[in-house]
Design a protein around this motif. Sequence first.
Motif, PDB file in Angstrom:
ATOM      1  N   LEU A  40      38.515  38.976  36.971  1.00 46.24           N
ATOM      2  CA  LEU A  40      39.884  39.272  37.393  1.00 46.24           C
ATOM      3  C   LEU A  40      40.199  40.757  37.321  1.00 46.24           C
ATOM      4  O   LEU A  40      41.264  41.188  37.759  1.00 46.24           O
ATOM      5  CB  LEU A  40      40.881  38.517  36.499  1.00 46.24           C
ATOM      6  CG  LEU A  40      40.854  36.985  36.543  1.00 46.24           C
ATOM      7  CD1 LEU A  40      41.753  36.414  35.461  1.00 46.24           C
ATOM      8  CD2 LEU A  40      41.271  36.474  37.907  1.00 46.24           C
ATOM      9  N   GLY A  56      40.588  42.028  41.066  1.00 42.42           N
ATOM     10  CA  GLY A  56      41.922  42.496  40.680  1.00 42.42           C
ATOM     11  C   GLY A  56      42.593  43.298  41.778  1.00 42.42           C
ATOM     12  O   GLY A  56      41.962  43.627  42.788  1.00 42.42           O
ATOM     13  N   SER A  58      45.387  41.645  38.918  1.00 43.26           N
ATOM     14  CA  SER A  58      45.930  40.352  38.546  1.00 43.26           C
ATOM     15  C   SER A  58      47.340  40.550  38.001  1.00 43.26           C
ATOM     16  O   SER A  58      47.691  41.642  37.564  1.00 43.26           O
ATOM     17  CB  SER A  58      45.047  39.690  37.487  1.00 43.26           C
ATOM     18  OG  SER A  58      43.717  39.575  37.956  1.00 43.26           O
ATOM     19  N   ASN A  65      45.822  35.504  40.251  1.00 40.11           N
ATOM     20  CA  ASN A  65      45.106  36.335  41.213  1.00 40.11           C
ATOM     21  C   ASN A  65      44.524  35.426  42.295  1.00 40.11           C
ATOM     22  O   ASN A  65      43.501  34.768  42.073  1.00 40.11           O
ATOM     23  CB  ASN A  65      43.996  37.101  40.481  1.00 40.11           C
ATOM     24  CG  ASN A  65      43.192  38.005  41.386  1.00 40.11           C
ATOM     25  OD1 ASN A  65      43.220  37.862  42.603  1.00 40.11           O
ATOM     26  ND2 ASN A  65      42.462  38.927  40.789  1.00 40.11           N
TER      27      ASN A  65
END
Length: 386
Positions: A40, A56, A58, A65
């Motif tokens: 993430l 990302g 996130s 996400n």
Amino acid sequence: MKLLRIISSIKPEKGGPINAARQIDRLINASACSIEVLTLDEEFSTDYPAKVHFTGPSRLGYGFNSNIEHWLEKNAHQYDFFIINGLWQYHGFAARKVLNKSCRPYIVYTHGMLDPWFKKAFPLKHLKKWLYWPWGEYKILRDAKAVIFTSEEERIRARESFWLYKAKELVTAYGTSGPPLNRQVLSDQYLTKNPELINKRIILFLSRIHEKKGCDLLIKAFATAAMEHKDLHLVMAGPDQNGYKRKLNELAEQLNIADRISWPGMLQGDDKWGAFYTAEVFCLPSHQENFGIVVAEALACGKPVLISNKVNIWHEIETDMVGFVDEDDTSGTLRNIERWLALDNDTYQKMSRRAEQCFTLRFHIDRAAERLIEIAKEHINDYPRQ
């Protein structure tokens, strides 16, 4: 065989799970298999020993996400097996959703995140987790080919957090790699950088500076022991992620031991191993620890360990006589320190040698990597890649 590790973050400061994963993935990629990582995180420069796919940014503490879901829908067919690390983040929810739909097999490492200590310590957070559990983490664990625990203690305790619980439980090896062998060089280098530690008997704490780790217990117990042992010094090494260090500093000032505690921050590489080799003993009076990679690292360096009975490998520590175990309170932490201080040199040296043997037999990372590959081969289904 091609594996994909799915984890919320690969940043080293996130602690033991990612640092152990880094070592395991290096070994897997040196074998006949291969592994990549999906995270993430937003993209950043890293020396991670496997290809990393960043999805990302996130959002929120949950790490929401949608990119990770889209990435898996597009690329899951390229992999044979999937490893989900950790709970309570969006990566697990997204992975289960996509992998179940495409009939792809996965396992889950819980990393102690089902320990009932969290329920007692943070009841409001636990209530929020209950609202999410039936349609989130419960299903992720239920549908996994296996839910991996790194000690028998962790497996048993995990059953106590939520009454709605179904998982194909498996306890397997975990650990870390052996340290550099030039211990005297690393110790000398560390003392050169930190001359205040010369001729001191050092108690080392190396972990996150966090309430869960029992840092306040250690400082209080150290203050009592230090009154009679003028050569004692405490090294509190680790990242301060939530400002807890300020409260601990205030506590040390109140106890008149602030000048006998060092706070070097997060240690890596030679500095970390130098700190281990310079210390006489390692202490982790944690309120909850599913495994404790740093405990294994201390053993690898031949250092006896002083831990609480909430570190889930405490049975192994007691059985192998490589340290002392007691309650996760100030009195228990002090008793551990006093037992260590009462050792004569010959007894200490024997315990130190047993510590290294314990690490080699129980906690070397080679076995953890081998076992992960074995688990993947055992659970790969007969579905062709889609």
